[in-house]
Structures are given as C-alpha cells and as structure tokens.
Write an enzyme that holds these catalytic residues in place. Sequence first.
Site, short mmCIF file in Angstrom:
data_model
loop_
_atom_site.label_atom_id
_atom_site.label_comp_id
_atom_site.label_asym_id
_atom_site.label_seq_id
_atom_site.Cartn_x
_atom_site.Cartn_y
_atom_site.Cartn_z
N SER A 26 0.85 -1.19 0.00
CA SER A 26 0.00 0.00 0.00
C SER A 26 0.89 1.24 0.00
CB SER A 26 -0.92 -0.03 1.23
OG SER A 26 -1.91 0.97 1.13
N ASN A 27 0.37 2.37 0.40
CA ASN A 27 1.14 3.62 0.47
C ASN A 27 0.57 4.47 1.61
OD1 ASN A 27 -0.94 5.57 -0.62
ND2 ASN A 27 -0.89 4.04 -2.26
#
Length: 207
Positions: A26-27
């Site tokens: 993810s981020n």
Amino acid sequence: MVSKKIKVLVSAGPTREYIDPIRFISNPSTGKMGYLIAEYAKNLGYDVILISGPTNLPIPSGIKLIKVESAREMQKEIVKYFPKVDLLIMSAAVSDWRPYRKYRNKLKIKKEWKLKLIPNPDILKNVSKIKKKNQKIVGFALETENIIENAIRKLKEKKLDLIIANTQDFFGEGKKSKVYLIFKDGKILKFKIKKEELPKIIFTSIL
Ligand code: C5P
C-alpha cells in the site's frame, strides 16, 4: 425552472493489494485530500459519492460513502457510478501494481523469495473511454521530479480536463506548498497553499 443538482464522484485514500490474507502492499495516503474535496462539494449543495480506500477518517455526513480496498474494487465502483455524475475527482493514491496472486493462507516462508507484481488497471484511462462530452475528469499527480512535464503527460494519457500536480511536501499537515493546476487547454496556474485551500480552487476553476 428547477436547476439540476450537480453530482460529483470523488475517490480518496490508498488501495491495498493483498499478498496473503493479512499482508498487503500500500502507500501512506491518509485520504484527507479526497475527504476535504467531498465535504466541500457537499457544502456547495452538490450530490456527492465518495469511493474510499482504507482510512482512519470519520465517516462524513450527507455523503454517500463506498468503502473499497483494492484498485480493482475501486475501479468497479467508479465505473458503476461515473455515468451518473457530472464530475469525477480522482484523488485516490491507487497502487500501480498488485501481487500476481493472493495466497489463500498466511505465508510462512522464512527464506529469501521473490514477490511478483503485475500492473493494476489505470482507472482514469479506463473511465475516460466512457466519458461523455458534458462530463469532466480531474486527476492528481504526485511527482518527485519534472513535476509539470510528468503531469502534462498524465493529463494527455488519461484524457483529463484538469490535473493537479504537487510534490510530497503537500502531504504535511498545515503547511503551505507549491501546487500546479494544469488544464487541457494548456493553461497552468501556480499556488502556494495548504491542502485545506485546494477544494475551493478546484471547484471555482472546473465548474
Ligand atoms: O499514480 P499516478 O501518478 O499515475 O496517478 C495519477 C492519477 O491517476 C491520479 O489521479 C490517480 O488517482 C490516478 N490513477 C488511476 N489508476 C491507477 C493509478 C493512478 O486512476 N492505477
């Protein structure tokens, strides 16, 4: 004459691309930008649908909120609702890749191994194929180098009406940083603002 209520579709937050049932890539997107845009549009009296990746933000009132996790789930909801709206603002930080498969059980590998990633669909590129003349699409470009050049390329590739280009600085809380609004006719506006100030600028320049 009764004027038609403007309908806005906003995406926000990161996506999660699962490796196994409990691990994902993810981020660090918080979703705040998209939630601010959705809230601002609601306060303008517009009908707002917010498609959100996982965030810790409170559920906004008066907004139809649809929660998703992966880029493919996000694309499914955006393609579903886009034909009904006047404007799409795509502020989600969509993961460009996902693991080529999701393992059914928690992986117990202790040695070095390679994780194979495959590209996710480009949601904006796909949605621009079903865009009608009276609809508008706004995208974001978070760049670490050649900000304007890269943003213009994305504006063209994704057939956007407007792209908002910024750097990581924009993601700090409460401080001003450079933001460029690049329009499809070539016009470029430059601001030094906090992210709280951006929704007003977007809506006054696009609608
Ligand atoms: O990640 P990138 O800088 O290419 O994102 C530019 C724009 O494209 C953003 O508005 C983002 O929400 C959108 N995007 C998308 N589908 C992807 C990746 C990004 O629609 N797979």
